[in-house]
Design a protein around this motif. Structure first.
Motif, PDB file in Angstrom:
ATOM      1  N   LEU A 169       0.740  -1.209   0.085  1.00  0.00           N
ATOM      2  CA  LEU A 169      -0.022  -0.032   0.031  1.00  0.00           C
ATOM      3  C   LEU A 169       0.849   1.273   0.160  1.00  0.00           C
ATOM      4  CD1 LEU A 169      -2.832  -0.818   2.437  1.00  0.00           C
ATOM      5  CD2 LEU A 169      -3.043  -0.181   0.092  1.00  0.00           C
ATOM      6  N   ASP A 178      -6.133   5.853  -0.418  1.00  0.00           N
ATOM      7  CA  ASP A 178      -5.302   5.405   0.566  1.00  0.00           C
ATOM      8  C   ASP A 178      -5.807   5.325   1.847  1.00  0.00           C
ATOM      9  OD1 ASP A 178      -2.264   4.663   1.600  1.00  0.00           O
ATOM     10  OD2 ASP A 178      -2.828   6.262   2.690  1.00  0.00           O
ATOM     11  N   GLU A 181      -8.458   2.310   1.989  1.00  0.00           N
ATOM     12  CA  GLU A 181      -8.046   0.922   1.950  1.00  0.00           C
ATOM     13  C   GLU A 181      -7.395   0.706   3.103  1.00  0.00           C
ATOM     14  OE1 GLU A 181      -6.501   0.975  -2.854  1.00  0.00           O
ATOM     15  OE2 GLU A 181      -5.242   2.162  -1.240  1.00  0.00           O
TER      16      GLU A 181
END
Length: 321
Positions: A169, A178, A181
């Motif tokens: 990530l 981001d 997630e």
């Protein structure tokens, strides 16, 4: 236990459940003791609040009040001192990401993580979890971070998978997706990869030797995307989340900007809210060592004398009452 007591507990348990029709967004990440969205709806209706009003939750936790208000087109503000809970509330009230873009990016990240794991002889698919490479060199947390966790919170192999995914990530970071997630990963860490149980205090149960981390994460991101499509019409409804101290709320919010308050303040017992979110707080980097943890605890509202420090001066806030 009398029949009346047992029946009362049964009714209360049912009332506090998250109804299936309320799962959108609320289920992205929740405290085990979060109050239900339908309770918030009832109060919003009783108070006669509408699109011209603004509601405040000064202890907003993981954002139940804020999300429900936003769904109904009602402006809201939330204040939260716990960094993990603040992060969850902020992400859960951000409905801007493109759902299809979110899924595509997460799938690329998951494929990168899967390739790295397979190169180490480690598989993520549930039917194959028992056939892992026992000789693989597994990633671990830094000692100062590991020392913060309840012993046995997460087993070595699931932890390794989580750390590999976090690294992927970071390497493929896209600011548009981001935060969502990472919140999806926080939920997977607690409910699919860890050995934790809540009843209502957090504890450690039987060890989960392995878990399908990537598969559960992608499923969670896809659920997020579906929810974003469902609530798109209300995404412009203002919702402000502040990481601040509610004891000094006038420093965080403009005067006369709130029409109603709906909240659940810290319980008047020995509950340590930093334990409830400890694993995901450490893995996502909100707490890195004992110094971080001590600083967080000292700045939280405390409702029991066990949590009081010698230099506390909260008595000043009520000296004129």
């Amino acid at each position: 236990m009398s029949y009346a007591t047992a029946r009362r507990r049964e009714v209360n348990s049912e009332i506090n459940k998250l109804y299936p029709e309320d799962r959108a967004v609320h289920e992205w990440y929740r405290f085990v003791l979060s109050f239900p969205p339908h309770l918030v709806r009832e109060y919003l209706t009783r108070f006669g609040l509408g699109t011209s009003n603004r509601v405040l939750d000064p202890f907003c936790g993981t954002g139940t009040v804020l999300v429900e208000a936003k769904k109904l087109g009602i402006s809201s503000a939330g204040v939260e001192a716990n960094p993990m809970a603040y992060f969850a509330s902020r992400v859960k009230t951000d409905w801007a990401p493109d759902p299809d873009g979110l899924v595509r990016h997460a799938q690329r990240v998951a494929e990168s993580a899967r390739s790295e794991l397979e190169s180490q002889g480690i598989l993520d698919e549930a039917p194959l979890l028992c056939a892992q490479n026992e000789q693989a060199s597994l990633r671990t947390l830094p000692p100062e971070s590991d020392a913060l966790l309840l012993a046995g919170s997460i087993s070595p192999l699931p932890l390794h998978k989580v750390l590999v995914l976090l690294d992927c990530l970071s390497r493929s970071r896209d600011e548009r997706y981001d935060q969502h997630e990472r919140l999806a990963l926080a939920k997977v860490v607690v409910y699919a990869a860890s050995n934790l149980h809540f009843g209502p205090e957090v504890g450690v149960g039987p060890a989960r030797a392995d878990a399908a981390v990537l598969a559960r994460w992608i499923a969670g991101v896809k659920a997020m995307a579906n929810d974003l499509r469902q609530v798109r019409s209300a995404r412009e409804t203002p919702s402000v989340v502040l990481q601040a101290d509610s004891r000094h709320i006038t420093e965080a919010l403009e005067p006369e900007s709130i029409d109603a308050v709906i909240t659940s303040p810290p319980y008047p017992n020995e509950k340590d809210y930093t334990r409830t979110t400890r694993l995901e707080s450490v893995l996502l980097g909100f707490i890195r060592d004992k110094c971080d943890l001590r600083s967080l605890k000292r700045n939280l509202v405390r409702s029991n004398t066990r949590g009081v420090y010698i230099n506390d001066d909260d008595d000043r806030l009520v000296s004129d009452h």
